[in-house]
Scaffold this active site. Structure first.
Site, PDB file in Angstrom:
ATOM      1  N   GLU A  32      16.552 -13.908 -20.064  1.00  0.00           N
ATOM      2  CA  GLU A  32      17.229 -12.759 -19.496  1.00  0.00           C
ATOM      3  C   GLU A  32      18.553 -12.577 -20.213  1.00  0.00           C
ATOM      4  O   GLU A  32      19.238 -13.545 -20.476  1.00  0.00           O
ATOM      5  CB  GLU A  32      17.483 -13.015 -18.006  1.00  0.00           C
TER       6      GLU A  32
ATOM      7  N   LYS B   2      14.249 -22.135  -9.582  1.00  0.00           N
ATOM      8  CA  LYS B   2      14.923 -21.422  -8.508  1.00  0.00           C
ATOM      9  C   LYS B   2      14.179 -20.161  -8.098  1.00  0.00           C
ATOM     10  O   LYS B   2      14.724 -19.060  -8.201  1.00  0.00           O
ATOM     11  CB  LYS B   2      16.369 -21.101  -8.882  1.00  0.00           C
TER      12      LYS B   2
ATOM     13  N   CYS C 120       0.776  -1.201   0.000  1.00  0.00           N
ATOM     14  CA  CYS C 120       0.000   0.000   0.000  1.00  0.00           C
ATOM     15  C   CYS C 120       0.815   1.260   0.000  1.00  0.00           C
ATOM     16  O   CYS C 120       2.001   1.253  -0.094  1.00  0.00           O
ATOM     17  CB  CYS C 120      -0.844   0.032   1.253  1.00  0.00           C
TER      18      CYS C 120
ATOM     19  N   ASN D   5       2.633  -0.764   5.608  1.00  0.00           N
ATOM     20  CA  ASN D   5       2.833  -1.060   4.198  1.00  0.00           C
ATOM     21  C   ASN D   5       3.870  -2.152   4.154  1.00  0.00           C
ATOM     22  O   ASN D   5       5.038  -1.915   4.442  1.00  0.00           O
ATOM     23  CB  ASN D   5       3.316   0.193   3.462  1.00  0.00           C
ATOM     24  N   GLY D   6       3.446  -3.343   3.837  1.00  0.00           N
ATOM     25  CA  GLY D   6       4.398  -4.430   3.791  1.00  0.00           C
ATOM     26  C   GLY D   6       3.756  -5.732   4.139  1.00  0.00           C
ATOM     27  O   GLY D   6       2.557  -5.904   3.945  1.00  0.00           O
TER      28      GLY D   6
ATOM     29  N   MET E  70      18.835 -28.040 -15.322  1.00  0.00           N
ATOM     30  CA  MET E  70      17.580 -28.596 -15.842  1.00  0.00           C
ATOM     31  C   MET E  70      16.553 -28.676 -14.707  1.00  0.00           C
ATOM     32  O   MET E  70      16.840 -28.371 -13.568  1.00  0.00           O
ATOM     33  CB  MET E  70      17.770 -29.975 -16.488  1.00  0.00           C
TER      34      MET E  70
END
Lengths: 1529, 474
Positions: free
Chosen positions: A922, A973, A32, A263-264, A508
């Site tokens: 990536e 991962k 928030c 907030n969290g 893999m």
């Protein structure tokens, strides 16, 4: 995070779950905007309310709106009691109030049903009467419901205020009494059943009052006319705007709560709550006296995580501690040795660590008790909090700067909260108290330092044993059999740990059978999967940010939480929880009154069944209770005495069972639980045991095994046995830190008991009793099967005939072995598939798919237990053609680097030919590929990934995509970062990643611009702004609660969400991550579908699934469960020749796929046709299923769970206990509700309302004719991602080269919203007079950003904050000149921008790989962590810089070469030129005197690379490779 | 794994063989072992595959090839040997005579020469014998159960050892004078010298296995009696009935089954009395071997050593291609042209040839009348059919013809009949998935239940059947 009707204990029983499927409100998260405004003179004014409402309005973009497009997730205010208003309005209501301060007010939500409401009122009044606190009257709070959304209306309560007289109580006692009254009422009225608006007390206090509801900020004052009444006066207001992942009617979860707004997210909630419960048994308080019993349980488990934190805070504060003291206990800052702090303060934290663990998780907290108004950040500081102090005595703090317009000449100072720091307004003293003063005072209020020094007990202080016990090597193998050791574990798990001091790395995906589907006996550990942080909170980098993490803990007898005595810290202090046999000896024979150990054997009679096991557990519990009664402070659970007659109880079962038993009996605080176990060997085992209640662990058999391996020379290297043992323990410690960090948890004290695991295949009865509160959604085995599996192991160790084998079981969990674990991909399947694709033979493909599908019928995956509801088949011709089906296909994200260029481009060409998508992965893309090849093929990846490293993410990259995918996690991962070692960064790979060849590249575990759900909304917005034509997708990994995250992502306006299975592949990852994290996609997809549909969000977002999709049958099941699109990773590689070597991380792929080695790459056998044929074959097989099931199109099929049935497992023993009804449960009980179950709309991105659309209209001349354009305009914090769209337009035409310098100049005045100048293209200069929020300059792609304070500001720019956190994240090139201080993580992952700034916060230049940063003032902690390239110059006036710099990868040197001096001077001159910085001018004026104070921060890697390039040396061509993101450390 | 890059550094190295002219003068083995260092480098070529195709697909006995390769590379011979013995009771035999289907299934063989798996196996176990690592492993706890094993070929030996180590009392009945079955009498000494078997048998005797040689189960001791005196019976009597060639002239002298020829030479080598009947010798004769398989090759090598003139080997199928075809992909067994060491020693090979008749003089064979065949492309089921090519008839001169066309099934002798065991359509013993025949307590393993196959399959079958017997007994 939770829901009214749902207790946190997430009952896995099917009776209840079956009705609603996999969705559980306990998974909800919220995040928030938060803030406060306070007047230092403590004068109550209406303006404060007005301003607070405006703050909320300006934070609205941090909140979210639900599926009905009108309901806010929650907004509210916490203020002083507006006496003036109430005096008058109560009189109108027919009763009068005593004078100000002599009464209390309760803000009460009542059921809308009159009878229920009357009953609630009656109950409340009865309680008040009992407690002798007269009710003065009730006031109906006026509301205007017209503004509400549909969802909000459904749950709208009747809002009333109740007034109580203080009588003769003093104000503190009155507050306590009100607390007691509220708890008593809540307990009586708990459980609203199906009531959509149950009874709830938002606040009840003589000081503060909460106004809140299921609203957005703009609706608040409309809904509550009180807030528009000028008599409504307060000296402060704490505000909160909620963004939750869910939107079921839950008015009560709006914030602020009674003391705080948060907030969290609290990651460790389960452990915190359990331990609070444990502490209740010994809770005593002179202040409460007898009343203490009335408030128990302290934690209302129907609340959200924030609400529960509020409960704990309330107890501590009303129990006598000051508000800041209580905050320091609950959310302590990091106090490791790296941090400079006074001894008393450190001792304060250590003292409290002995009896209160951190409520760990990202947190920006605003809080008040009526006297203090304050705010604090957690130790990681991952939530922003900016503040402005005005000359007229107001303090305004909020998640963003600029939420309230303050004329420049009235600004006294501007700052930000730093990690772990607090800011406090004391309305009594009428002043602002800075962090150091608050903490210094509190740390000295008791002699904590002396208490700690005199009382804590160190292991070393205990007696050293004369004869440390040792393991007899002759019985070693027998014991290894008894505890199920395998040969594979010795060589693949223990050996790397003992040789290299870190976890083994593999590659893999995991395609082995789930534990419950395996036909081999499994350890109980194997039935658990670790949860991890995604989106709603960030994972931590345990290497680069180790300084905030800790494995330290206290073990022993705990004391009363509400008291402070020296004895509170008289416990055993352990630096880490791993004990050696010598340590155990010390503990057993300790001569210390507080170290009293008692042994409890955890064994059961051999051959015993579940009943025998249960009996043994009961006696373990009894024995433990007796020992505690007899004064034991340490319970040692030991399985050491295993023999032919006694079989070990799985240690996890014994530990968790005892832990929960002792909590239930109120005894858990009386003793620590220490394990002496032969079963524990892998990191996951240790983590599970800690998370289920162990305080410390001695893995005696693992240690003996390591010693033996070392003595036999069977380790990878040849360490001495002692070195090997050290390495092993180091590896466990690192692995634990890694495990914690995956979930974003910093300390083992918080992780302890936190249970952040999900069980797959454990029955509900078992879980309820022994693993209370753990999610286990498909049911499963019980004690009988556990006893049977333990028996199997035991029989191997003690066979009835013959002798135990010299060799252990082979295992086969990682590499296939005959008689080992089952795997989905078999040798036969692989060669058949290759043969099919290479010879274009569909018949052979069918042979392949028969192998896979048959194998699933004997159970590897959950989907093997699902079948189809038969229907009238249609002919195949009627089904939509293969060409249409394949357009829904995509290949998995595999980066260039993890696979070879040949492979990467072959896949792209194939998918483009099919009109499907390939994913860049990536690591950027060579712009050469944006141009079609001769002959018409294209190797451009249609989907481009944006991952945490942001390598190669330039504006040009973004505009050359049809889809931009934010990779939050990856199945192999989740919660992990990665690292590409420098020697693997070739010229080619460094080139596309815009980094220097030879420089190590680190991907951080989290996206540093996604710390919360509202952040991902911002990143989605950024990407949409940069390339409005591309759809934006978010990749998540299946885990319990992924559905609610997907709902949040849908609200964040992603166009597509990808649910990846836990079994996805990787180029390199720790084996623990590959094997033990995440869940099957069947669960994640089903939960996502159910949640999205229930929240009416499914209509606007597409859903994709991937994870070991192998045959048409898999696709049919996925579609019926709700997937519209399908991804293929590993299997694509198999068609190209991959034979599952699992050697991607070693660069030795023999078929040239996952390697950069030239020779091996020349052996790559793949052709685009191979991939094309596979996609066609599987589409064809999918069509055959569609025809059989009577579907003409995939669209018809999506989400039709009614067409799925559960089918019994072949193996009735274990799999037969599973129940998948929850997976195929319809999202609505009424399935004909008409709510769309697939995507039929598109998101409303609101990009046209952004500033850039206006800018675009005005830059025509620059864009078309490269003529200079200048624009001036005012801006606000609601103007976000300024410059992104116009940069996109530039890049579309001119690529990364952009426009000539200064072609476009934007001069803006005011507070810029988040992501100012994101991906700003070359040729654009953005000058802001004012300040800016987080993420300024992210992905800077050649533009220039200048930030200066307003000309009329009177403050000193070099000591005031002008820009937020994470500035220049992933910047590629360009410049930034910042005349003021910046927040944390300045220039993080910068790979080419040049920047000058006056001062920065913690973690500056983290992961930087290129560019130049000049800091003219101070830096925070941990500067240059993981910095491998580029240069930083820091003006080190105080001389203390080296204590704040992380020297792991960099050298510090003076600026002595002519070249460096010139570079530095040029940059500072440019800074003066652009900003007029006085400090910079002073430095230039005194250049010779100042120069020696500059420190040059030089990455070691980088220097070597530069030198290598300078010497024109050939690159290291010995197997130059780039196996992606090899985990390191 | 020891050396991830081993395969990129070292090339495949095969053992050297004595030159043909030298080796055909005797019946001894002729391959020279690699040095220790060479062997370790060869083991380093193993890539420790995620899916070790050699192990999961290639090797019938599921040898733990990656595991022991790693240990060999790391000089942990003893542990390597344990791993080798974990799946295979007779590695010194498979190390010599196995066609090693593991090697064409080796992942390296996709595009490089495979790892020298078979050679490593052989040298590893031989080292074990040399070092004295291989010792009897009698079971410490006895079950008190008795098991009879009929037949002492690879299946019987493997089963007997497994059962003895599980604590059972095992008696092996062998109708010949010596233990070993086809291993001893079928395989020529130049491929495996027979002390290899004796050495292993000695270990088994020390482990408590009793060998009753010269006793034919079902004849010398009745099946019924065995049922009474043993808790379980395991038949491992092999598939002894050879496939015949029913063409005119078949009854001429000089046309013999390959196995008769090979057994005689093996007996001769070990000084055992020749069985009744005339000697079959190839010396100074033109020899034709019908059948292109391993037995055929053994005949060639033996005939060469006996001093045959010309040797011709004829095969009814076509000459295989030099390389794999798309429908015969890695890791399947490669149907490609290969030359055995015996073929290397000199013979003419003919393909697509069918024998129509034998012609002779004075009751003895003198020539074969043959015809060439034309094979069709495979049909839907992958079957090929052939037709004779008109006018392609030709003759081959031969004084000795050896029929090496495989075996049909086990001998349906008194034991099988006496116990009334069910047989399948091909004449093999019918067994359930737990290796039990139609008669409770009577099990079967090896060629007798699966038809003639490789030694290594027989070993595997023996082990699996032993496990089944063990679980039946407990």
């Amino acid at each position: 995070m939770s829901h009214p009707e749902e207790p946190l204990s997430n009952d896995p029983g099917f009776g209840r779950v079956a009705g609603k499927g996999l969705y559980d409100p306990a998974f909800e998260h919220d995040s928030c905007g938060v803030g406060f405004i306070a007047r230092l003179d403590a004068r109550a004014e209406y303006e404060v309310i007005r301003d607070a409402v405006e703050i909320l309005v300006n934070l609205e973009h941090r909140g979210a709106i639900g599926g009905d497009k009108a309901t806010g997730d929650g907004a509210g205010l916490l203020v002083q009691i507006p006496d003036a208003l109430f005096q008058e309005t109560c009189r109108e209501s027919g009763f009068s109030l005593p004078e100000k301060g002599a009464y209390g007010v309760g803000m009460v939500f009542l059921p809308r049903d009159d009878a229920l409401a009357r009953q609630a009122v009656r109950t409340f009044e009865n309680v008040c009467e009992q407690e002798r606190c007269p009710v003065l009257g009730w006031r109906k709070v006026p509301v205007d419901a017209d503004t509400l959304g549909e969802f909000a209306k459904a749950g709208q309560p009747e809002v009333r205020q109740v007034f109580l007289s203080r009588g003769r109580l003093d104000p503190e006692a009155f507050e306590r009494k009100l607390y007691v009254i509220r708890r008593l009422t809540e307990k009586t009225l708990v459980g609203g059943g199906d009531d959509p608006s149950p009874f709830y007390v938002a606040s009840l206090s003589g000081r503060t009052l909460a106004y809140k509801g299921m609203l957005v900020g703009t609706q608040l004052a409309d809904f509550f006319p009180d807030l528009r009444d000028e008599r409504f006066q307060s000296a402060f207001a704490v505000v909160h705007q909620r963004y939750s992942t869910n939107t079921f009617p839950s008015w009560r979860l709006a914030q602020p709560f009674r003391f705080l707004a948060h907030n969290g997210e609290i990651n460790t909630l389960r452990g915190n709550v359990n331990r609070m419960r444990a502490r209740e048994a010994i809770l005593e308080s002179g202040l409460f006296g007898e009343d203490i019993e009335k408030i128990k349980p302290v934690i209302d488990e129907d609340g959200s995580d924030s609400a529960m934190l509020d409960n704990a805070l309330e107890l501590l504060v009303l129990g006598g501690r000051s508000l800041p003291h209580a905050m320091m206990m609950l959310v302590p800052e990091a106090w490791g040795s790296m941090f400079l702090m006074g001894q008393d303060q450190r001792a304060f934290y250590e003292y409290h660590a002995a009896f209160m663990e951190p409520w760990d998780g990202p947190a920006a907290l605003a809080f008040t008790d009526g006297r203090y108004v304050g705010a604090a950040l957690d130790r990681n500081g991952l939530r922003p909090a900016r503040y402005t102090v005005t000359r007229d005595g107001r303090v305004i703090l909020a998640s963003e700067t600029g939420v309230l317009e303050v004329p420049a000449d009235r600004i006294l100072s501007r700052g930000r909260l730093r990690p772990g720091r607090m800011l406090l307004v004391d309305l009594e003293q009428k002043r602002l108290i800075p962090d150091n003063q608050i903490k210094a005072t509190i740390s000295r209020q008791q002699p904590y330092r002396h208490w700690v020094m005199e009382n804590r007990i160190g292991l070393r202080g205990l007696l050293m044993p004369s004869h440390p016990p040792s393991e007899d090597p002759k019985v070693l193998v027998r014991k290894q059999h008894a505890f199920g050791y395998t040969e594979e574990q010795l060589s693949m798990i223990l050996s790397p740990m003992a040789s290299r001091g870190q976890e083994a790395v593999g590659s893999m995906g995991n395609d082995a059978a789930l534990a419950v589907l395996s036909d081999r006996p499994q350890l109980l550990f194997d039935y658990f999967k670790q949860l991890f942080a995604q989106v709603t909170n960030p994972a931590i980098d345990p290497l680069r940010e180790e300084l905030v993490m800790s494995l330290m803990g206290f073990v022993g007898r705990q004391r009363n939480l509400l008291a402070e005595t020296p004895e509170h810290c008289r416990q055993l202090k352990l630096h880490h929880p791993i004990l050696t046999p010598e340590d155990m000896h010390r503990l057993r024979y300790a001569d210390h009154p507080d170290i009293v150990s008692a042994d409890v054997d955890i064994l059961f009679p051999s051959g015993g069944d579940g009943a025998a096991l249960e009996e043994a557990l009961v006696s373990v519990f009894e024995r433990a209770e007796q020992a505690i009664g007899a004064g034991a402070t340490l319970l040692i659970l030991s399985d050491r005495r295993v023999d032919a007659d006694r079989t070990p109880i799985p240690v996890l079962l014994a530990t968790s069972g005892l832990h929960h038993h002792l909590i239930r009996r109120g005894l858990r605080t009386r003793a620590g639980i220490i394990l002496e176990t032969g079963e524990t060997r892998e990191v996951m085992h240790f983590a599970l045991l800690m998370a289920y209640g162990a305080n410390a662990i001695c893995p005696y058999l693992a240690l003996a095994t390591v010693r033996h391996l070392s003595e036999e020379g069977l380790l990878e290297t040849s360490p001495s046995p002692e070195e090997a043992l050290d390495s092993y323990i180091t590896a466990v410690k690192k692995g634990l830190l890694k495990t914690l960090s995956r979930m974003g948890i910093s300390t083992i004290r918080s992780f302890h008991g936190a249970q952040i695991f999900e069980a797959v295949g454990l029955g509900s009865g078992l879980v309820e009793k022994y693993f209370t509160g753990t999610a286990s959604r498909v049911g499963g085995i019980g004690l009988d099967e556990i006893a049977e599996e333990a028996g199997c192991r035991h029989r191997k160790a003690f066979p009835r005939t013959g002798s135990p084998s010299r060799l252990l079981d082979l295992g086969g969990a990682y590499n296939n072995r005959v008689d080992g674990e089952k795997h989905l991909l078999t040798a036969e399947a692989i060669y058949k598939l290759q043969q099919a694709c290479w010879t274009d033979d569909y018949r052979v493909f069918k042979e392949y798919s028969r192998i896979i599908d048959n194998q699933s019928s004997v159970g590897v995956t959950l989907r093997s237990l699902l079948g189809f509801q038969k229907a009238e088949p249609i002919s195949l011709e009627e089904v939509e053609p293969v060409e249409d089906v394949v357009s829904r296909f995509t290949t998995g994200a595999m980066s260039l680097g993890s696979i070879s260029r040949e492979t990467h481009e072959t896949i792209a060409i194939a998918m483009n030919r099919l009109g499907a998508r390939s994913n860049s992965g990536e690591g950027g893309e060579d712009p050469r590929r944006y141009t079609p090849l001769p002959g018409g093929d294209s190797s451009r990846s249609r989907t481009k990934q944006v991952a945490s490293g942001r390598f190669g993410v330039t504006i040009e990259y973004l505009v050359n995509a049809d889809e931009l995918q934010i990779k939050i996690a990856q199945g192999a991962k989740p919660g992990e970062g990665g690292q590409l070692p420098g020697h693997k960064v070739s010229e080619e790979i460094g080139g596309v990643r815009h980094t220097t060849p030879g420089v190590t590249l680190i991907s951080p575990p989290p996206h540093h611009d996604i710390y919360s759900i509202e952040d991902i909304a911002q990143l989605i917005f950024d990407l949409k702004m940069a390339n409005p034509k591309a759809r934006v997708s978010v990749k998540l990994v299946s885990e319990a609660g992924v559905g609610t995250i997907a709902a949040g992502v849908a609200k964040a306006k992603a166009d597509m969400v990808l649910i990846a299975g836990h079994d996805g592949g990787t180029g390199a990852s720790p084996l623990t991550a590959i094997k033990r994290t995440g869940l099957p996609w069947e669960l994640g997809l089903a939960e996502t579908q159910q949640t999205l549909v229930r929240n009416r969000l499914r209509d606007r977002i597409r859903v994709q699934v991937d994870g070991q999709l192998r045959t048409g049958r898999d696709l049919a099941i996925a579609a019926l469960l709700g997937a519209e699109e399908f991804g293929f990773g590993t299997i694509t590689l198999v068609t190209l020749g991959c034979v599952m070597m699992r050697k991607c991380h070693l660069n030795t792929c023999p078929v040239g796929i996952a390697t950069q080695d030239e020779t091996l790459r020349s052996r790559f056998p793949g052709k685009p046709e191979h991939v094309e044929r596979f996609m066609r074959f599987i589409a064809q097989e999918f069509r055959e299923w569609m025809a059989e099931l009577g579907f003409r199109t995939v669209d018809e099929m999506v989400g039709r769970v009614d067409r799925l049935v559960t089918q019994p497992a072949a193996d009735q023993k274990k799999a037969g206990r599973l129940d998948l009804r929850g997976v195929i449960a319809p999202p609505h009980e009424d399935s004909a509700s008409g709510t769309p179950v697939r995507c039929v709309l598109s998101q409303e991105h609101e990009i046209h309302e952004a500033l850039d659309s206006e800018l675009l209209e005005r830059i025509g001349p620059a864009l078309d004719k490269k003529e200079p354009v200048g624009i001036e305009m005012p801006i606000r914090n609601v103007h976000r991602s300024i410059g992104a769209t116009l940069s996109g337009e530039i890049a579309r035409r001119y690529g990364l080269e952009g426009l000539p310098p200064e072609a476009i100049t934007l001069s803006l005045a005011g507070s810029a919203g988040q992501s100012l100048g994101a991906f700003l293209a070359a040729g654009v200069t953005l000058r802001v007079e004012g300040d800016a929020n987080d993420y300024a300059g992210k992905g800077l792609s050649g533009g220039k950003i200048i930030l200066v304070p307003p000309g009329s500001a009177g403050f000193d720019p070099s000591s005031n904050v002008i820009v937020g956190n994470v500035v220049l994240y992933g910047a590629v090139r360009g410049e930034a000149y910042i005349y003021g201080l910046a927040g944390e993580r300045f220039a993080i992952r910068n790979s080419g921008a040049r920047a000058v700034v006056e001062g920065i916060g913690d973690h500056g230049c983290e992961y930087m790989t290129g560019g130049v940063v000049v800091v003219l003032g101070t830096t925070g902690y941990n500067f240059a962590a993981g910095m491998t390239g580029g240069v930083a110059y820091v003006f080190n006036e105080s001389g203390a810089f080296d204590t704040r710099c992380n020297l792991d990868t960099v050298d510090l040197e003076s600026v002595w070469t002519e070249e460096d001096q010139q570079e530095l001077r040029t940059l500072i001159e440019a800074h003066v030129h652009h900003t007029g910085s006085l400090r910079a001018r002073r430095i230039l004026d005194n250049w010779e005197a100042c120069l020696p104070s500059f420190v040059k921060v030089m990455p070691i890697d980088y220097r070597q690379s530069l030198e290598r390039m300078r010497l024109q040396e050939d690159r290291d061509d010995e197997t130059v490779s780039a196996t992606e993101e090899v985990y390191h450390g | 794994m020891g050396k991830p890059t081993g395969f990129m550094i070292y090339e495949r190295q095969d053992p050297s063989k004595r030159p043909v002219n030298d080796r055909i003068r005797d019946y001894r083995e002729f391959a020279a072992p690699l040095t220790d260092a060479e062997l370790e480098s060869q083991a380093a070529r193993c890539m420790d595959c995620g899916i070790p195709f050699c192990h999961v697909y290639g090797c019938p006995v599921k040898n733990l090839i990656p595991n022991w390769n790693d240990m060999v590379y790391r000089k942990k011979g003893r542990r390597a040997l344990d791993l080798l013995h974990a799946t295979n009771n007779l590695p010194e035999i498979t190390g010599r005579v196995c066609p090693a289907p593991c090697e064409p299934a080796c992942t390296l063989a996709i595009n490089q020469p495979a790892v020298t798996i078979k050679q490593i196996e052989l040298q590893l176990v031989e080292r074990g014998w040399e070092e004295g690592w291989i010792q009897p492993e009698p079971a410490p706890l006895k079950s008190g159960k008795r098991v009879a094993v009929a037949g002492s070929g690879p299946a019987g030996l493997a089963a007997a050892q497994q059962l003895a180590r599980r604590g059972h009392e095992v008696v092996v009945f062998e109708r010949s004078d010596r233990v070993g079955g086809l291993l001893r009498y079928g395989i020529p000494d130049f491929k495996m010298e027979k002390w290899v078997i004796d050495r292993r048998v000695e270990q088994m005797v020390a482990e408590g296995v009793v060998f009753e040689t010269g006793v034919e189960a079902g004849v010398d001791i009745s099946g019924r009696y065995m049922q009474r005196t043993f808790d379980a019976i395991l038949l491992a009597t092999g598939a002894g009935v050879p496939r015949d060639l029913d063409v005119p002239g078949r009854d001429l002298m000089g046309i013999r089954f390959a196995m008769d020829f090979l057994v005689q030479q093996n007996r001769r080598n070990s000084g055992e009395p020749a069985p009744t009947g005339e000697e079959i010798l190839a010396q100074r004769k033109n020899v034709v071997v019908i059948g292109g398989g391993d037995t055929g090759s053994d005949c060639i090598g033996t005939a060469r050593r006996q001093g045959a003139n010309e040797i011709v080997q004829i095969e009814i199928l076509s000459q295989p291609p030099p390389q794999r075809t798309p429908d015969n992909p890695w890791p399947t067994w490669p149907h490609v042209l290969a030359t055995s060491s015996s073929q290397e020693e000199g013979c003419r090979r003919l393909w697509d040839v069918a024998t129509k008749a034998f012609a002779g003089e004075e009751g003895a064979v003198r020539k074969l009348q043959c015809v060439r065949l034309d094979w069709s492309e495979p049909d839907e089921q992958g079957r090929r059919t052939c037709r004779e090519i008109a006018g392609s008839e030709f003759e081959i001169e031969a004084e000795l013809v050896l029929l090496a066309m495989g075996f049909v099934h086990l001998e349906h002798g008194p034991l099988v009949e006496g116990l009334e065991l069910d047989r399948d359509g091909r004449g093999n013993l019918q067994v359930a998935s737990n290796f039990m025949t139609s008669v409770p307590g009577v099990f079967a393993a090896g060629d007798s239940m699966m038809g003639a196959s490789l030694v290594v399959r027989a070993i595997d079958s023996g082990r699996l059947a032993a496990a089944a017997v063990d679980s039946y007994l407990s």
